[in-house]
Write a protein that holds these residues in place. Structure first.
Motif, short mmCIF file in Angstrom:
data_model
loop_
_atom_site.label_atom_id
_atom_site.label_comp_id
_atom_site.label_asym_id
_atom_site.label_seq_id
_atom_site.Cartn_x
_atom_site.Cartn_y
_atom_site.Cartn_z
N VAL A 154 -3.34 18.38 -1.33
CA VAL A 154 -4.72 17.63 -0.87
C VAL A 154 -4.53 16.41 -1.29
O VAL A 154 -5.50 15.73 -0.52
CB VAL A 154 -5.81 18.50 -1.92
N ARG A 155 -4.04 15.67 -2.04
CA ARG A 155 -3.68 14.29 -2.50
C ARG A 155 -3.48 13.65 -1.14
O ARG A 155 -3.57 12.51 -0.83
CB ARG A 155 -3.18 13.96 -3.36
N MET A 156 -2.80 14.25 -0.13
CA MET A 156 -2.25 13.43 1.04
C MET A 156 -3.23 13.50 2.18
O MET A 156 -3.06 12.95 3.26
CB MET A 156 -0.99 14.12 1.54
N MET A 216 0.85 -1.19 0.05
CA MET A 216 0.00 -0.06 0.08
C MET A 216 0.83 1.28 -0.18
O MET A 216 1.91 1.35 0.62
CB MET A 216 -1.06 -0.05 1.25
N ARG A 217 0.43 2.24 -0.96
CA ARG A 217 1.22 3.40 -0.86
C ARG A 217 0.17 4.73 -0.22
O ARG A 217 -0.91 4.29 0.00
CB ARG A 217 1.44 3.79 -2.17
N HIS A 218 0.81 5.86 -0.01
CA HIS A 218 0.05 7.06 0.57
C HIS A 218 -1.24 7.16 -0.55
O HIS A 218 -2.26 7.25 0.37
CB HIS A 218 0.75 8.03 0.55
N ALA A 219 -1.11 6.97 -1.66
CA ALA A 219 -2.03 7.36 -2.48
C ALA A 219 -3.21 6.39 -2.45
O ALA A 219 -4.30 6.52 -3.10
CB ALA A 219 -1.67 7.39 -4.04
N ASP A 220 -3.13 5.18 -1.97
CA ASP A 220 -3.96 4.10 -2.04
C ASP A 220 -4.92 4.25 -0.77
O ASP A 220 -5.78 3.29 -0.67
CB ASP A 220 -3.35 2.80 -1.71
N VAL A 221 -4.56 5.17 0.11
CA VAL A 221 -5.47 5.31 1.23
C VAL A 221 -6.99 5.93 0.63
O VAL A 221 -6.91 7.06 0.05
CB VAL A 221 -5.07 6.20 2.22
N THR A 222 -8.08 5.51 0.88
CA THR A 222 -9.19 5.69 0.30
C THR A 222 -10.14 6.50 1.50
O THR A 222 -9.93 6.12 2.74
CB THR A 222 -9.96 4.52 -0.23
N PRO A 223 -11.18 7.20 1.05
CA PRO A 223 -12.14 7.64 1.98
C PRO A 223 -12.89 6.24 3.00
O PRO A 223 -13.14 6.49 3.95
CB PRO A 223 -13.11 8.40 1.42
N ALA A 224 -12.93 5.27 2.24
CA ALA A 224 -13.67 4.25 2.84
C ALA A 224 -12.94 3.58 3.86
O ALA A 224 -13.32 3.15 5.06
CB ALA A 224 -13.92 2.93 1.93
#
Length: 233
Positions: free
Chosen positions: A130-132, A1-9
């Protein structure tokens, strides 16, 4: 998993677990100590609620185009936490739930075109992309849920989240002005070198993360003197 893979869910799932913990506290438990040095559980809960509102401000810059910062200044941020720390357990639980709901609404509204908008943490301060924001909130929720010292530990979080947080903590150490010399090797098979990699640090990822975050050495092994960390959390 990467930082960008963190979802609102994923943020919502861990937030739900935090809300359940907050709802179980009685007033005397809120006043008890947390794992954050100098902070009660009430301080941690107040910080989590205000952090959600601060990240709402970051999202709103991207969503509305209105200029703003994450916090007005460090002093007002700290004052908000101190002011809210001694509220009732019920008020803390309500605040945690409601502030998280406001942020969840913004996270669901973010689109790819918002990712590269940058918002200063304080006026003239570090710019936050904002992506973070989803990762930043996940890190706050997981770290500080552990800090509540109420049964939830890093081992309670999903394995892929713990691995991501260990990598993030190692990267933050590596970019410190005076990084320690570490070779982190988790039982799950991940390795991270900080500085010259002089001291080998081994253990389950959850135990290694607790050491990196709060200096707790239970379950962690060192092949030399325990290094001094320049920061935690």
């Amino acid at each position: 998993m990467r930082h960008a893979d963190v979802t609102p869910a994923l943020v919502a799932a861990e937030t739900g677990r935090l809300v359940e913990t907050a709802a179980c506290f009685r007033n005397d438990a809120v006043l008890g100590p947390s794992l954050c040095e100098g902070w009660s559980r009430g301080h941690v809960l107040a910080h989590l609620a205000r952090n959600a509102d601060a990240l709402v401000r970051v999202c709103d810059v991207a969503l509305t185009g209105t200029a703003d910062t994450m916090y007005d200044d460090v002093e007002s941020r700290d004052a908000d936490i101190e002011r809210g720390a001694r509220r009732s357990a019920h008020d803390h639980a309500t605040d945690i739930r409601d502030s998280a709901a406001r942020l969840a609404e913004r996270l669901d509204a973010l689109r790819p075109e918002h990712a590269d908008v940058h918002v200063e943490r304080t006026p003239g301060g570090f710019p936050i992309p904002v992506r973070m924001v989803p990762f930043m909130r996940l890190r706050e929720v997981v770290y500080h849920h552990v800090d509540l010292d109420a049964g939830y530990t890093f081992a309670s979080a999903p394995d892929e989240v713990v691995a991501l947080l260990v990598r993030d903590a190692a990267n933050r150490l590596a970019h410190d002005d005076a990084p320690p010399s570490l070779h982190l090797a988790t039982a799950e098979g991940d390795e991270h070198v900080v500085g010259g990699g002089e001291t080998r640090v081994t253990g389950a990822a959850a135990d290694v993360l607790l050491w990196l975050a709060r200096g707790r050495t239970d379950g962690v092994r060192f092949d030399g003197p325990v290094p001094t960390l320049p920061f935690g959390g």
